[in-house]
Design an enzyme around this catalytic site. Structure first.
Site, PDB file in Angstrom:
ATOM      1  N   HIS A 195      -6.009  -4.426  11.933  1.00 27.23           N
ATOM      2  CA  HIS A 195      -6.006  -5.838  12.298  1.00 27.23           C
ATOM      3  C   HIS A 195      -4.571  -6.327  12.424  1.00 27.23           C
ATOM      4  CE1 HIS A 195      -7.273 -10.010  12.364  1.00 27.23           C
ATOM      5  NE2 HIS A 195      -6.245 -10.247  11.549  1.00 27.23           N
ATOM      6  N   GLU A 208      18.691  -1.911   4.815  1.00 25.86           N
ATOM      7  CA  GLU A 208      17.583  -1.244   4.116  1.00 25.86           C
ATOM      8  C   GLU A 208      18.116  -0.489   2.910  1.00 25.86           C
ATOM      9  OE1 GLU A 208      14.129  -0.830   4.108  1.00 25.86           O
ATOM     10  OE2 GLU A 208      14.593   0.555   2.474  1.00 25.86           O
ATOM     11  N   THR A 252      -2.961 -15.821   4.621  1.00 20.31           N
ATOM     12  CA  THR A 252      -1.647 -15.503   5.185  1.00 20.31           C
ATOM     13  C   THR A 252      -1.809 -14.944   6.596  1.00 20.31           C
ATOM     14  OG1 THR A 252      -0.756 -15.029   2.995  1.00 20.31           O
ATOM     15  CG2 THR A 252       0.412 -14.050   4.856  1.00 20.31           C
TER      16      THR A 252
HETATM   17  P1  NAI Z   1       7.454  -3.477   3.303  1.00 16.25           P
HETATM   18  O1  NAI Z   1       7.008  -2.973   2.005  1.00 16.25           O
HETATM   19  O2  NAI Z   1       6.795  -3.014   4.543  1.00 16.25           O
HETATM   20  O3  NAI Z   1       9.005  -3.173   3.513  1.00 16.25           O
HETATM   21  C1  NAI Z   1       9.967  -3.609   2.605  1.00 16.25           C
HETATM   22  C2  NAI Z   1      11.226  -2.806   2.850  1.00 16.25           C
HETATM   23  O4  NAI Z   1      12.270  -3.405   2.126  1.00 16.25           O
HETATM   24  C3  NAI Z   1      11.130  -1.365   2.367  1.00 16.25           C
HETATM   25  O5  NAI Z   1      11.621  -0.515   3.389  1.00 16.25           O
HETATM   26  C4  NAI Z   1      12.016  -1.336   1.133  1.00 16.25           C
HETATM   27  O6  NAI Z   1      12.610  -0.090   0.912  1.00 16.25           O
HETATM   28  C5  NAI Z   1      13.027  -2.397   1.477  1.00 16.25           C
HETATM   29  N1  NAI Z   1      13.678  -3.056   0.334  1.00 16.25           N
HETATM   30  C6  NAI Z   1      13.132  -3.403  -0.853  1.00 16.25           C
HETATM   31  N2  NAI Z   1      14.040  -4.029  -1.627  1.00 16.25           N
HETATM   32  C7  NAI Z   1      15.183  -4.089  -0.908  1.00 16.25           C
HETATM   33  C8  NAI Z   1      16.480  -4.619  -1.142  1.00 16.25           C
HETATM   34  N3  NAI Z   1      16.770  -5.241  -2.280  1.00 16.25           N
HETATM   35  N4  NAI Z   1      17.440  -4.498  -0.179  1.00 16.25           N
HETATM   36  C9  NAI Z   1      17.136  -3.878   0.997  1.00 16.25           C
HETATM   37  N5  NAI Z   1      15.929  -3.356   1.272  1.00 16.25           N
HETATM   38  C10 NAI Z   1      14.957  -3.469   0.340  1.00 16.25           C
HETATM   39  O7  NAI Z   1       7.396  -5.073   3.154  1.00 16.25           O
HETATM   40  P2  NAI Z   1       7.438  -6.238   4.244  1.00 16.25           P
HETATM   41  O8  NAI Z   1       8.013  -5.752   5.525  1.00 16.25           O
HETATM   42  O9  NAI Z   1       8.075  -7.390   3.552  1.00 16.25           O
HETATM   43  O10 NAI Z   1       5.908  -6.538   4.467  1.00 16.25           O
HETATM   44  C11 NAI Z   1       5.121  -7.018   3.367  1.00 16.25           C
HETATM   45  C12 NAI Z   1       3.688  -6.552   3.475  1.00 16.25           C
HETATM   46  O11 NAI Z   1       3.077  -7.145   4.587  1.00 16.25           O
HETATM   47  C13 NAI Z   1       3.596  -5.054   3.650  1.00 16.25           C
HETATM   48  O12 NAI Z   1       3.025  -4.522   2.485  1.00 16.25           O
HETATM   49  C14 NAI Z   1       2.717  -4.845   4.825  1.00 16.25           C
HETATM   50  O13 NAI Z   1       1.598  -4.097   4.447  1.00 16.25           O
HETATM   51  C15 NAI Z   1       2.270  -6.225   5.276  1.00 16.25           C
HETATM   52  N6  NAI Z   1       2.510  -6.348   6.707  1.00 16.25           N
HETATM   53  C16 NAI Z   1       1.785  -5.577   7.571  1.00 16.25           C
HETATM   54  C17 NAI Z   1       2.010  -5.658   8.927  1.00 16.25           C
HETATM   55  C18 NAI Z   1       1.235  -4.802   9.858  1.00 16.25           C
HETATM   56  O14 NAI Z   1       0.254  -4.206   9.449  1.00 16.25           O
HETATM   57  N7  NAI Z   1       1.632  -4.724  11.112  1.00 16.25           N
HETATM   58  C19 NAI Z   1       3.011  -6.566   9.486  1.00 16.25           C
HETATM   59  C20 NAI Z   1       3.716  -7.309   8.488  1.00 16.25           C
HETATM   60  C21 NAI Z   1       3.447  -7.197   7.162  1.00 16.25           C
END
Ligand code: NAI
Length: 443
Positions: free
Chosen positions: A419, A200, A63
């Site tokens: 990363h 959110e 991914t």
């Molecule tokens: P995330 O876990 O960072 O954020 C998801 C957000 O959605 C949370 O704030 C949560 O409270 C909210 N949420 C959950 N269900 C919901 C609903 N039904 N309605 C509204 N809000 C809701 O997940 P995200 O942004 O999808 O990223 C996925 C993974 O990818 C993460 O675990 C992250 O570690 C990784 N990632 C890391 C990055 C980085 O290191 N820069 C960049 C992008 C992704």
């Protein structure tokens, strides 16, 4: 580009089995060629293990390289340049007489090129066969979590993959989830001219981070024209001839409201990806969240089967998976291995970037540059560091600290770096001091 004596083969059905087979026995079969898997395979090969890495995509990198960190970083960078051109250049005395315009197709081609440059050149064969192995490492990563009421079609209701493939700049976008993906991709499209609203569920964005930092980030992003609806959930979506209508309501229940959009991004987290592996055939236990259960040595409940990365507990981060891959293989080889989960950095690539290192309970476009570390042959202590490239002024601090504290290159090589960042090159340079780099950086 990856250079090591590992092989990538096509994904087979019912991958994890104990069936007898012909063919040469491998010391290790790694399932999944993402950051956790391919780095583990490289380290295994470096340690002399006969290793095969099995990957269903035509390219390695998982991914992160194919549809995650790398293409995201590319469009974050491009959209940042556009933002600078439209809002900041003038204050620097730089005038664009006709004004800056966007060629979205070219922006997307550049992003695709970044991905291509990093994933090409991987040896691949598409044979489907049974591979006997002494040990198996599951590194199959994660998949997008979905909302049953807002089904992803990757046209107008998109995931993190589809949001990187849009062919036009939408007028209005609803981002469901104010986490890492929502804020990074919301920033990208907002900079390109889309009216972005982040919905959110909780009462704050980036809930994994410090509350005060999250609030400060939200203030900054609001100034950048992003809108927020906190403590709100989406309960339904309908398509109309002119777009999408979303029904939202307070998370605790209450009066419903309709919001309209042209594109909806579902970014509510990710879940472990183990479907179709046949884990149950060999007794690999999975917990109620779908995570493969492991002990401190990455051993699953089935003998000889290990697991690392997004399929196991802990933050879903490429650099965490990489480190687990390295350590798991070293443990298999009888070496000591330990990861300090209190020292895993996280960076959100908004503008400004937000970074953190915190305690976890169990539970691009690469620029031209170079890092050179000089270390003492006898003691391995860092004597000097040279950096050429963007961000060099920031990166040099790590070298200064290493010299000041008498840090060795072996210690730097063991330190997790976020990363994708330029600072990873510092760690790679330290690994190179012992002839064991895991990534090849094109200069
Ligand atoms: P995330 O876990 O960072 O954020 C998801 C957000 O959605 C949370 O704030 C949560 O409270 C909210 N949420 C959950 N269900 C919901 C609903 N039904 N309605 C509204 N809000 C809701 O997940 P995200 O942004 O999808 O990223 C996925 C993974 O990818 C993460 O675990 C992250 O570690 C990784 N990632 C890391 C990055 C980085 O290191 N820069 C960049 C992008 C992704």
């Amino acid at each position: 580009m990856i250079r090591a004596s590992t092989r990538a083969v096509g994904r087979t059905e019912g991958l994890v089995s104990r069936s007898m087979s012909s063919g040469p026995a491998q010391d290790l079969v790694v399932i999944g060629g993402g950051p956790g898997g391919y780095v583990a395979a490289i380290r295994a090969a470096q340690l002399g293990m006969k290793t095969t890495c099995v990957e269903k995509r035509g390219t390695l990198g998982g991914t992160c390289l194919n549809v995650g960190c790398i293409p995201s970083k590319a469009v974050l960078h491009s959209s940042h340049l556009y933002e600078e051109a439209t809002h900041s250049f003038k204050s620097h005395g730089i005038n664009l007489p006709g004004g800056a315009t966007i060629d979205l197709q070219q922006m997307m081609r550049k992003k695709d090129q970044s991905v291509f440059n990093l994933t090409r050149g991987v040896e691949e064969s598409r044979m489907r066969r049974v591979i006997p192995a002494k040990n198996i490492l599951i590194a199959t990563g994660s998949e997008v979590s979905t909302l049953p009421t807002v089904p992803i079609d990757d046209q107008t209701i998109v995931s993190s993959t589809g949001v990187l493939e849009l062919s036009d700049v939408p007028r209005r976008m609803i981002v469901i989830g104010g986490g890492y993906i929502g804020l990074e991709m919301g920033s990208v499209w907002s900079r390109l001219g889309t009216e972005v609203t982040v919905v959110e569920f909780l009462d704050r964005i980036v809930p994994a981070m410090d509350r005060e930092i999250g609030a400060q980030l939200m203030r900054i992003l609001k100034k950048q024209r992003l809108n927020f609806k906190l403590s709100t959930k989406v309960v339904g979506a309908t398509k109309t001839p002119v777009g999408l209508r979303l029904t939202v309501e307070p998370s605790a229940g209450g009066v419903q409201e309709i919001v309209e959009a042209d594109v909806v991004l579902v970014s509510i987290g990710r879940r472990p990806y183990t479907a179709g592996l046949g884990l149950e055939n060999v007794g690999v236990q999975v917990d109620r969240r779908g995570q493969v259960s492991i002990d401190d040595h990455f051993r699953t409940s089935a003998q000889g089967v290990y697991a690392v990365g997004d399929v196991v507990r802990g933050p879903m981060l490429a650099h965490k998976a990489e480190d687990e891959g390295l350590v798991a293989v070293e443990i298999m080889a009888g070496m000591p291995g330990h990861i300090n989960y209190n020292a895993i950095p996280v960076v959100v690539y908004t503008n400004p970037e937000v970074a953190m290192a915190k305690t976890y309970d169990s539970g691009g476009d690469y620029a031209l540059g170079m890092v050179k570390i000089l270390s003492d042959k006898a003691t391995d202590k860092v004597l000097g560091m040279h950096v050429i490239g963007p961000g060099a002024g920031e990166m040099i601090a790590e070298g200064v600290l290493a010299i000041e504290t008498g840090t060795t290159t072996k210690e730097i090589a063991k330190t997790v770096h976020a990363h994708p960042t330029l600072s990873e090159a510092f760690r790679e340079a330290a690994m190179s001091a012992h002839g064991k780099p895991t990534n090849y950086y094109k200069m």
